[in-house]
Design a protein around this motif. Sequence first.
Motif, PDB file in Angstrom:
ATOM      1  N   TYR A 184       2.981   5.691  -5.199  1.00 34.97           N
ATOM      2  CA  TYR A 184       1.736   4.997  -5.545  1.00 34.97           C
ATOM      3  C   TYR A 184       1.921   3.490  -5.490  1.00 34.97           C
ATOM      4  O   TYR A 184       1.105   2.773  -4.884  1.00 34.97           O
ATOM      5  CB  TYR A 184       1.238   5.387  -6.932  1.00 34.97           C
ATOM      6  N   SER A 185       2.964   2.991  -6.096  1.00 36.39           N
ATOM      7  CA  SER A 185       3.191   1.543  -6.130  1.00 36.39           C
ATOM      8  C   SER A 185       3.326   0.968  -4.718  1.00 36.39           C
ATOM      9  O   SER A 185       2.740  -0.075  -4.395  1.00 36.39           O
ATOM     10  CB  SER A 185       4.450   1.228  -6.945  1.00 36.39           C
ATOM     11  N   GLY A 186       4.075   1.663  -3.851  1.00 38.01           N
ATOM     12  CA  GLY A 186       4.270   1.179  -2.494  1.00 38.01           C
ATOM     13  C   GLY A 186       2.992   1.217  -1.675  1.00 38.01           C
ATOM     14  O   GLY A 186       2.682   0.269  -0.946  1.00 38.01           O
ATOM     15  N   ALA A 187       2.236   2.322  -1.782  1.00 37.75           N
ATOM     16  CA  ALA A 187       0.987   2.442  -1.022  1.00 37.75           C
ATOM     17  C   ALA A 187      -0.035   1.405  -1.482  1.00 37.75           C
ATOM     18  O   ALA A 187      -0.677   0.743  -0.658  1.00 37.75           O
ATOM     19  CB  ALA A 187       0.434   3.849  -1.174  1.00 37.75           C
ATOM     20  N   ALA A 188      -0.197   1.263  -2.791  1.00 40.37           N
ATOM     21  CA  ALA A 188      -1.174   0.311  -3.321  1.00 40.37           C
ATOM     22  C   ALA A 188      -0.824  -1.118  -2.920  1.00 40.37           C
ATOM     23  O   ALA A 188      -1.708  -1.916  -2.557  1.00 40.37           O
ATOM     24  CB  ALA A 188      -1.247   0.449  -4.832  1.00 40.37           C
ATOM     25  N   ALA A 189       0.451  -1.452  -2.963  1.00 41.13           N
ATOM     26  CA  ALA A 189       0.873  -2.804  -2.609  1.00 41.13           C
ATOM     27  C   ALA A 189       0.618  -3.104  -1.137  1.00 41.13           C
ATOM     28  O   ALA A 189       0.348  -4.251  -0.759  1.00 41.13           O
ATOM     29  CB  ALA A 189       2.356  -2.982  -2.937  1.00 41.13           C
ATOM     30  N   ALA A 190       0.688  -2.074  -0.282  1.00 41.97           N
ATOM     31  CA  ALA A 190       0.484  -2.261   1.155  1.00 41.97           C
ATOM     32  C   ALA A 190      -0.987  -2.198   1.547  1.00 41.97           C
ATOM     33  O   ALA A 190      -1.328  -2.387   2.722  1.00 41.97           O
ATOM     34  CB  ALA A 190       1.282  -1.217   1.927  1.00 41.97           C
ATOM     35  N   GLY A 191      -1.859  -1.911   0.610  1.00 42.55           N
ATOM     36  CA  GLY A 191      -3.285  -1.819   0.926  1.00 42.55           C
ATOM     37  C   GLY A 191      -3.707  -0.461   1.449  1.00 42.55           C
ATOM     38  O   GLY A 191      -4.767  -0.332   2.085  1.00 42.55           O
ATOM     39  N   VAL A 192      -2.921   0.570   1.191  1.00 40.82           N
ATOM     40  CA  VAL A 192      -3.257   1.939   1.586  1.00 40.82           C
ATOM     41  C   VAL A 192      -3.985   2.605   0.426  1.00 40.82           C
ATOM     42  O   VAL A 192      -3.478   2.631  -0.701  1.00 40.82           O
ATOM     43  CB  VAL A 192      -1.986   2.739   1.937  1.00 40.82           C
ATOM     44  N   GLN A 193      -5.187   3.101   0.684  1.00 43.42           N
ATOM     45  CA  GLN A 193      -5.954   3.758  -0.377  1.00 43.42           C
ATOM     46  C   GLN A 193      -5.267   5.057  -0.800  1.00 43.42           C
ATOM     47  O   GLN A 193      -4.668   5.752   0.014  1.00 43.42           O
ATOM     48  CB  GLN A 193      -7.392   4.027   0.082  1.00 43.42           C
ATOM     49  N   VAL A 194      -5.402   5.395  -2.078  1.00 46.66           N
ATOM     50  CA  VAL A 194      -4.619   6.481  -2.665  1.00 46.66           C
ATOM     51  C   VAL A 194      -5.501   7.588  -3.218  1.00 46.66           C
ATOM     52  O   VAL A 194      -6.520   7.328  -3.867  1.00 46.66           O
ATOM     53  CB  VAL A 194      -3.705   5.920  -3.779  1.00 46.66           C
ATOM     54  N   GLY A 195      -5.082   8.821  -2.945  1.00 50.41           N
ATOM     55  CA  GLY A 195      -5.599  10.008  -3.606  1.00 50.41           C
ATOM     56  C   GLY A 195      -4.411  10.767  -4.178  1.00 50.41           C
ATOM     57  O   GLY A 195      -3.260  10.400  -3.942  1.00 50.41           O
ATOM     58  N   ALA A 196      -4.676  11.831  -4.932  1.00 51.57           N
ATOM     59  CA  ALA A 196      -3.588  12.584  -5.555  1.00 51.57           C
ATOM     60  C   ALA A 196      -3.845  14.077  -5.404  1.00 51.57           C
ATOM     61  O   ALA A 196      -4.994  14.519  -5.333  1.00 51.57           O
ATOM     62  CB  ALA A 196      -3.450  12.211  -7.024  1.00 51.57           C
ATOM     63  N   TYR A 197      -2.748  14.831  -5.373  1.00 50.85           N
ATOM     64  CA  TYR A 197      -2.902  16.287  -5.375  1.00 50.85           C
ATOM     65  C   TYR A 197      -1.848  16.897  -6.272  1.00 50.85           C
ATOM     66  O   TYR A 197      -0.792  16.306  -6.539  1.00 50.85           O
ATOM     67  CB  TYR A 197      -2.843  16.867  -3.964  1.00 50.85           C
TER      68      TYR A 197
END
Length: 339
Positions: A184-197
Amino acid sequence: MQTDNTQLQDSPLEEQEAEALPTQIAETDAASTEADVAPAEETGAPALPRKPFYKTLLFWELTVGGLVFLCVMCALLIILRNPGWSIASPNSTTSQTTTQETTEETLPPPEANPIGLGDFYMDGDYLSCLSTPSVLGIDVSVWQGDIDWEQVKAAGVEFAMIRAGWRGSEQGVLAEDTYAQINYSGAAAAGVQVGAYFFSQAISVEEATEEANYLLSIIKDWNVEMPVVFDWEYIDDTSRTGSVDARTLTDCTKAFCDTVAKAGYQPMVYFNTNHSYENVYIRELTQYPFWLARYDTVLDYPYKIDMWQYSETGSVPGIAGNVDINLYFPWEEKTADSF
């Protein structure tokens, strides 16, 4: 064949012989009959062998009749011992034979798939859709290891579905994915939108609700812009979920998704084609978006879906090894420009 009566009248000798012939035949027949019924000792002739009973027509009639009767009685016994038993449809592969209460037959089917078979094309290394906006994404877990999220974003990946946690298939213990917070931290920092499963192995509504609450505790500090997904997968008949029927699994799906929705997130249901046909009552789940796993370059699934996992062997810069590749179809919820 007919006899010429005129010829007999013209020959008196033949007429006399013809009159004597019936008497001779009768005497011969009588003698033959007496010989047939007389014991072998009296006649001096060997007894004729009798045909074995198993070669007679009566034997086979009795045998076939007995087998038919036995089959009918066995079928009646099965029906009486299993009141809910029914013959599965030709397209069914499920082994469930218990009676399950469902409104499936009275509900309309999910909305039809509006995307045509020829609407997809390869845009560089990844699939794209011609007829409706589509957004490229991936789903990741501890199995992908360390990820360079800047490279992932630069490759054109716009969103990531991150596994937050899972339940064991043997003991049923809940666990957080050890890379959930890192991803999550890496994706959010790179500007990649996040979902969860959440990888579910729930066998009851209570367990499905427990899983949803456990997931919510993991993502409580995340900025979640994509759906939160119920990912229940069949392992094998020996696992603790091996005997879960469609009624139970449908109720588990609803319980998980409704818990997620009450917390303010968009729920979603993950499945493959067989799962949606055999393991759940799909018509009872149309209020939730669908995420389909089907590995192909054409989308021949009959129902409208919101996300398509079209490859499990994808390659993305920044990730070592294979990764699942997905297309998200925003439909009315959001446009591709919002990514």
